[in-house]
Design an enzyme around this catalytic site. Sequence first.
Site, short mmCIF file in Angstrom:
data_model
loop_
_atom_site.label_atom_id
_atom_site.label_comp_id
_atom_site.label_asym_id
_atom_site.label_seq_id
_atom_site.Cartn_x
_atom_site.Cartn_y
_atom_site.Cartn_z
N SER A 20 0.75 -1.21 0.02
CA SER A 20 -0.18 -0.11 0.14
C SER A 20 0.86 1.33 -0.05
O SER A 20 1.66 1.41 0.87
CB SER A 20 -1.02 0.21 1.12
OG SER A 20 -1.57 1.25 1.34
N HIS A 45 -0.68 -1.73 -4.15
CA HIS A 45 -2.03 -1.41 -3.72
C HIS A 45 -2.27 0.13 -3.54
O HIS A 45 -1.50 0.96 -2.95
CB HIS A 45 -2.15 -2.02 -2.55
CG HIS A 45 -3.54 -2.01 -1.59
ND1 HIS A 45 -4.52 -3.00 -1.98
CD2 HIS A 45 -4.03 -1.15 -0.60
CE1 HIS A 45 -5.70 -2.65 -1.34
NE2 HIS A 45 -5.47 -1.54 -0.59
N ASP A 47 -4.84 2.74 -2.74
CA ASP A 47 -5.91 3.18 -1.75
C ASP A 47 -6.72 4.58 -2.37
O ASP A 47 -6.09 5.53 -2.27
CB ASP A 47 -5.55 3.59 -0.55
CG ASP A 47 -5.05 2.10 0.06
OD1 ASP A 47 -6.25 1.20 0.33
OD2 ASP A 47 -3.96 1.88 0.78
N MET A 49 -9.53 7.28 -1.60
CA MET A 49 -10.45 7.59 -0.41
C MET A 49 -11.18 8.94 -0.75
O MET A 49 -10.44 9.80 -1.52
CB MET A 49 -9.66 7.84 0.64
CG MET A 49 -8.81 6.59 1.31
SD MET A 49 -8.26 6.76 2.71
CE MET A 49 -7.14 5.25 2.86
N HIS A 78 -7.76 -0.18 -4.61
CA HIS A 78 -8.90 -0.35 -3.62
C HIS A 78 -9.76 1.03 -3.50
O HIS A 78 -9.21 2.02 -2.85
CB HIS A 78 -8.43 -0.77 -2.37
CG HIS A 78 -9.15 -0.85 -1.03
ND1 HIS A 78 -8.25 -0.82 0.00
CD2 HIS A 78 -10.45 -0.87 -0.69
CE1 HIS A 78 -9.66 -0.89 1.39
NE2 HIS A 78 -10.63 -1.01 0.47
N MET A 80 -12.35 3.12 -1.92
CA MET A 80 -13.15 3.38 -0.71
C MET A 80 -13.84 4.80 -1.10
O MET A 80 -13.49 5.79 -0.24
CB MET A 80 -12.27 3.67 0.58
CG MET A 80 -11.52 2.28 1.11
SD MET A 80 -9.91 2.59 2.11
CE MET A 80 -9.00 2.62 0.67
N MET A 149 -11.16 -6.35 5.07
CA MET A 149 -10.62 -5.31 5.82
C MET A 149 -10.25 -5.88 7.35
O MET A 149 -11.09 -6.35 8.02
CB MET A 149 -11.34 -4.22 5.99
CG MET A 149 -11.70 -3.33 4.57
SD MET A 149 -10.14 -3.11 3.86
CE MET A 149 -9.22 -1.92 5.13
N ASP A 187 -6.07 -6.59 4.54
CA ASP A 187 -5.74 -5.39 4.63
C ASP A 187 -5.78 -4.52 5.69
O ASP A 187 -6.94 -4.46 6.40
CB ASP A 187 -6.46 -4.41 3.29
CG ASP A 187 -5.85 -2.89 3.17
OD1 ASP A 187 -4.80 -2.64 3.74
OD2 ASP A 187 -6.65 -2.25 2.11
#
Length: 229
Positions: A20, A45, A47, A49, A78, A80, A149, A187
């Site tokens: 990540s 990875h 992320d 958001m 990923h 979110m 998660m 994760d």
Amino acid sequence: MYRIQKNGRSDNMKNLVSASILSADMLNLEKEVRRLEASGIDMLHFDVMDGVFVPNISYGLPILSAIDGITDMTLDVHLMITDPLKYVKRFAESGADIITFHLESESDTADTIRAIRETGVKTAISVKPATPAEAVYEYLPLVDMVLVMTVEPGFGGQSFMHDMVEKVRLIRNKATELGLSTDIQVDGGIDSETAPFVKSAGANILVSGSYLFKSADMKKSAEKLKENN
Ligand code: DX5
Ligand code: ZN
């Protein structure tokens, strides 16, 4: 034919590490990507958001496509975000190789899975700690990967939630029962101490941020995560 191990994973399922980059040095991202490549990290990875689905804002499309331009690493995105369906196509066009969205998001789950499949990238669903294993069962035949998660999504550097190990086990058992070799990713709070728990429960893709980026020898740390124990 492959043999099924006692945790339900097939013998040919290797452990993979997805780093990540939330914990990377943002001013030196290219250097950080080279460090991942040199350390035998399997995936990057990414992320995303939106400040609504989770109480934090990270980075998005332009950064993903910049990274895609400099590496052949598998880009594991990923999401979110509140409405992933709206953005699937653009993330795929920006270089995603795997798109994970949350079951708790506002987009229709079946429609979002279909939209990801249509782009040709790998499809994955994720569940937050409060969502039970059973919630993903009906989608197992439709996805390549499930992300469990092991912290509340939103921030790197949090402590691993041990209660999530049982959720991994239940999902692995269900996939095996259905004859599927679904990838199970974990994760949050993954390091050399917590990794053995999730691997023995049936997880095979380990996301790790702070542990990898803080380690003096990233290659060694990644190897530790991948060990079969
Ligand atoms: C949290 C993110 C994670 C995070 C993991 O919402 O999804 O990918 O970066 O970081 P560590 O490994 O530090 O818990
Ligand atoms: Zn993540």
